[in-house]
Write an enzyme that holds these catalytic residues in place. Structure first.
Site, PDB file in Angstrom:
ATOM      1  N   ASP A 266      -5.116   0.938   7.773  1.00 29.75           N
ATOM      2  CA  ASP A 266      -4.670   1.747   6.640  1.00 29.75           C
ATOM      3  C   ASP A 266      -4.760   3.203   7.092  1.00 29.75           C
ATOM      4  O   ASP A 266      -5.854   3.763   7.178  1.00 29.75           O
ATOM      5  CB  ASP A 266      -5.586   1.474   5.436  1.00 29.75           C
ATOM      6  CG  ASP A 266      -5.218   2.313   4.221  1.00 29.75           C
ATOM      7  OD1 ASP A 266      -4.465   3.294   4.373  1.00 29.75           O
ATOM      8  OD2 ASP A 266      -5.703   1.992   3.116  1.00 29.75           O
TER       9      ASP A 266
ATOM     10  N   GLU B 276      16.297  -4.726  -7.484  1.00 34.13           N
ATOM     11  CA  GLU B 276      15.373  -5.767  -7.027  1.00 34.13           C
ATOM     12  C   GLU B 276      15.973  -6.520  -5.852  1.00 34.13           C
ATOM     13  O   GLU B 276      17.145  -6.899  -5.879  1.00 34.13           O
ATOM     14  CB  GLU B 276      15.060  -6.726  -8.177  1.00 34.13           C
ATOM     15  CG  GLU B 276      14.107  -6.083  -9.170  1.00 34.13           C
ATOM     16  CD  GLU B 276      13.746  -6.995 -10.332  1.00 34.13           C
ATOM     17  OE1 GLU B 276      14.009  -8.198 -10.250  1.00 34.13           O
ATOM     18  OE2 GLU B 276      13.201  -6.474 -11.310  1.00 34.13           O
TER      19      GLU B 276
ATOM     20  N   THR C  55       0.201   5.655   2.730  1.00 31.66           N
ATOM     21  CA  THR C  55       0.871   6.356   1.646  1.00 31.66           C
ATOM     22  C   THR C  55       1.785   7.386   2.300  1.00 31.66           C
ATOM     23  O   THR C  55       1.648   7.683   3.488  1.00 31.66           O
ATOM     24  CB  THR C  55      -0.143   7.077   0.732  1.00 31.66           C
ATOM     25  OG1 THR C  55      -1.062   7.798   1.540  1.00 31.66           O
ATOM     26  CG2 THR C  55      -0.889   6.096  -0.147  1.00 31.66           C
TER      27      THR C  55
ATOM     28  N   ARG D  90       4.999  10.728  -3.639  1.00 30.71           N
ATOM     29  CA  ARG D  90       3.944   9.742  -3.873  1.00 30.71           C
ATOM     30  C   ARG D  90       4.535   8.348  -3.678  1.00 30.71           C
ATOM     31  O   ARG D  90       5.522   7.992  -4.316  1.00 30.71           O
ATOM     32  CB  ARG D  90       3.395   9.856  -5.297  1.00 30.71           C
ATOM     33  CG  ARG D  90       2.872  11.213  -5.648  1.00 30.71           C
ATOM     34  CD  ARG D  90       1.969  11.169  -6.839  1.00 30.71           C
ATOM     35  NE  ARG D  90       0.652  10.752  -6.426  1.00 30.71           N
ATOM     36  CZ  ARG D  90      -0.241  11.550  -5.840  1.00 30.71           C
ATOM     37  NH1 ARG D  90       0.038  12.815  -5.622  1.00 30.71           N
ATOM     38  NH2 ARG D  90      -1.415  11.093  -5.481  1.00 30.71           N
TER      39      ARG D  90
ATOM     40  N   LYS E 126       0.326  12.176   1.688  1.00 33.18           N
ATOM     41  CA  LYS E 126      -0.853  12.947   2.139  1.00 33.18           C
ATOM     42  C   LYS E 126      -0.429  13.831   3.315  1.00 33.18           C
ATOM     43  O   LYS E 126       0.400  14.709   3.121  1.00 33.18           O
ATOM     44  CB  LYS E 126      -1.992  11.992   2.474  1.00 33.18           C
ATOM     45  CG  LYS E 126      -2.458  11.172   1.241  1.00 33.18           C
ATOM     46  CD  LYS E 126      -3.696  10.354   1.537  1.00 33.18           C
ATOM     47  CE  LYS E 126      -4.218   9.630   0.314  1.00 33.18           C
ATOM     48  NZ  LYS E 126      -3.625   8.288   0.136  1.00 33.18           N
TER      49      LYS E 126
END
Ligand code: DSN
Length: 414
Positions: free
Chosen positions: A197, A53, A223, A232, A226
């Site tokens: 995006d 973290e 992302t 992912r 793709k």
């Protein structure tokens, strides 16, 4: 897989079955791809054991000197790949990345502008059932009914009327170039933040086959799995002035510990995307989509906007008196995966809409070129036109397997 086979043969068997399904089938889901084995090795590494973290040099747990090295390298590669001023590589996936952007720069109730879902947008761009539509006051622009393209005059009209605090450009089912500069100029006129995006086209942007919004827009998310062909996950890129707010929004705003094994895999994917071969892949992906669209049009299909500038196309099946669900099921029976899709101004529901969305990223990764893209379109047509005959579909399935066998998933990667 040695250990897995011994410890859990059931899951090992399921993974083997899925690998075979992918190997023997044709993947036409526009948002899917095959990562490299190097990407998968990084994901299956000891980095999954760590809590980190915080950010590089500022962690809330000890023992992070190696993770810091990895995350710094991942950030440096992403910055080089996209020419971004700042990159946060920790978002777990696309929607959380987008949520982090909202949390960083707008307040609940603020006005935001985005493309409507059934006109090619994304749930997180303001759909009423999504956190975006629930928490922010959305106005949504649409594509033009005749051309099915985004009409920038109409976007400007809505922006001038609504005066949103943020304007979103991006899509999950739109096949034409986005005019980033026109969006920016409209946003400047109304004093809005620009948010792109590029989840679908990030690989094509990275491969310099499409124009990048990164130098133009304030904030860009994508992302990584793709067209970018990574694990992912997602990243957020922004101008330096938004760095602090974006970072604080990702952690501690939304997420806890980053997925270090996935971030290492993102770094591997960025390195792969920086190679000249990836630029060839990006260009070929577009050429293959255009060849597929051309062949489908020849065979009497209506493709929205009559073609494509990117890796995807939406087929309006009213041209064949069929629905998206019927086509999706027929294609599934022959080993071709696609996703059913609403079309703009659709009178049918999302569970059985009027269209399907097809894409070329995955089969291009297998090394297929234009002649195979034409063949793929012919197989799609055969499956759809024989949807009612299981016997005929069996014959098409054999042809799908024959083609797939010639291009192994991990044999001819570009
Ligand atoms: N699910 C992705 C797609 O298929 O486009 C978008 O999130």
């Amino acid at each position: 897989m040695q250990h897995l086979k011994q410890t859990d043969p059931e899951i090992a068997g399921i993974i083997a079955k899925e690998t075979l399904r992918q190997e023997e089938g044709l993947e036409l889901i526009a948002s899917e791809n095959y990562t490299s084995q190097a990407v998968m090795e990084a994901m299956g590494s000891t980095l999954t054991n760590k809590y980190s973290e915080g950010y590089v040099g500022k962690r809330y747990y000890g023992g992070n000197e190696v993770i810091d090295e990895m995350e710094a390298l991942c950030i440096a590669r992403a910055k080089e790949l996209f020419g971004a001023e700042h990159v946060n590589v920790q978002p777990l996936s696309g929607s959380p990345a987008n949520l982090a952007v909202y949390m960083a720069v707008v307040k609940p109730g603020d006005k935001v502008l985005g493309l409507k879902l059934d006109h090619g947008g994304h749930l997180s761009h303001g759909h009423p059932v999504n956190f975006s539509g629930l928490n922010y006051s959305f106005s949504q622009y649409e594509v033009d009914e005749k051309t099915q393209r985004i009409d920038m005059n109409k976007v400007r009209e809505v922006a001038l009327r609504e005066r949103p605090k943020m304007i979103i450009a991006g899509f999950s089912a739109y096949s034409r170039d986005i005019d980033w500069k026109a969006f920016k100029s409209i946003a400047d006129e109304v004093g809005a933040i620009t948010f792109a995006d590029i989840a679908h086209i990030a690989g094509l942007v990275a491969g310099k086959a499409l124009e990048s919004p990164v130098p133009i827009f304030d904030i860009v998310t994508t992302t990584t799995h793709k067209t970018l062909r990574g694990p992912r996950g997602a990243i957020i890129m922004c101008k330096a002035q938004f760095q602090k707010d974006i970072d604080r929004s990702v952690f501690p705003g939304i997420q806890g510990g980053p997925h270090d094994h996935v971030n290492a895999a993102k770094a591997v994917a960025f390195k792969e995307a920086l190679q000249p071969a990836f630029a060839d892949y990006a260009k070929q992906t577009i050429k293959n989509a255009q060849a597929m669209a051309g062949e489908l049009i020849k065979r009497g299909y209506k493709i929205l906007t009559d073609g494509t500038d990117n890796h995807l196309m939406v087929v309006d099946l009213r041209s064949k008196d069929l629905t998206g669900k019927v086509a999706e099921v027929a294609l599934e029976k022959v080993g071709i995966s696609c996703s059913r899709s609403t079309i703009p101004f659709d009178t049918r529901k999302a569970m059985d809409p009027s269209g399907i969305r097809l894409g070329s990223p995955a089969f291009t990764s297998r090394g297929m070129g234009i002649s195979e893209a034409v063949q793929v379109a012919a197989l799609v047509d055969s499956a759809i036109m024989n949807a009612a005959s299981d016997e005929k579909l069996k014959g098409v399935k054999a042809q799908v397997q024959e083609l797939s066998k010639k291009f192994p998933m991990y044999g001819k990667k570009a």
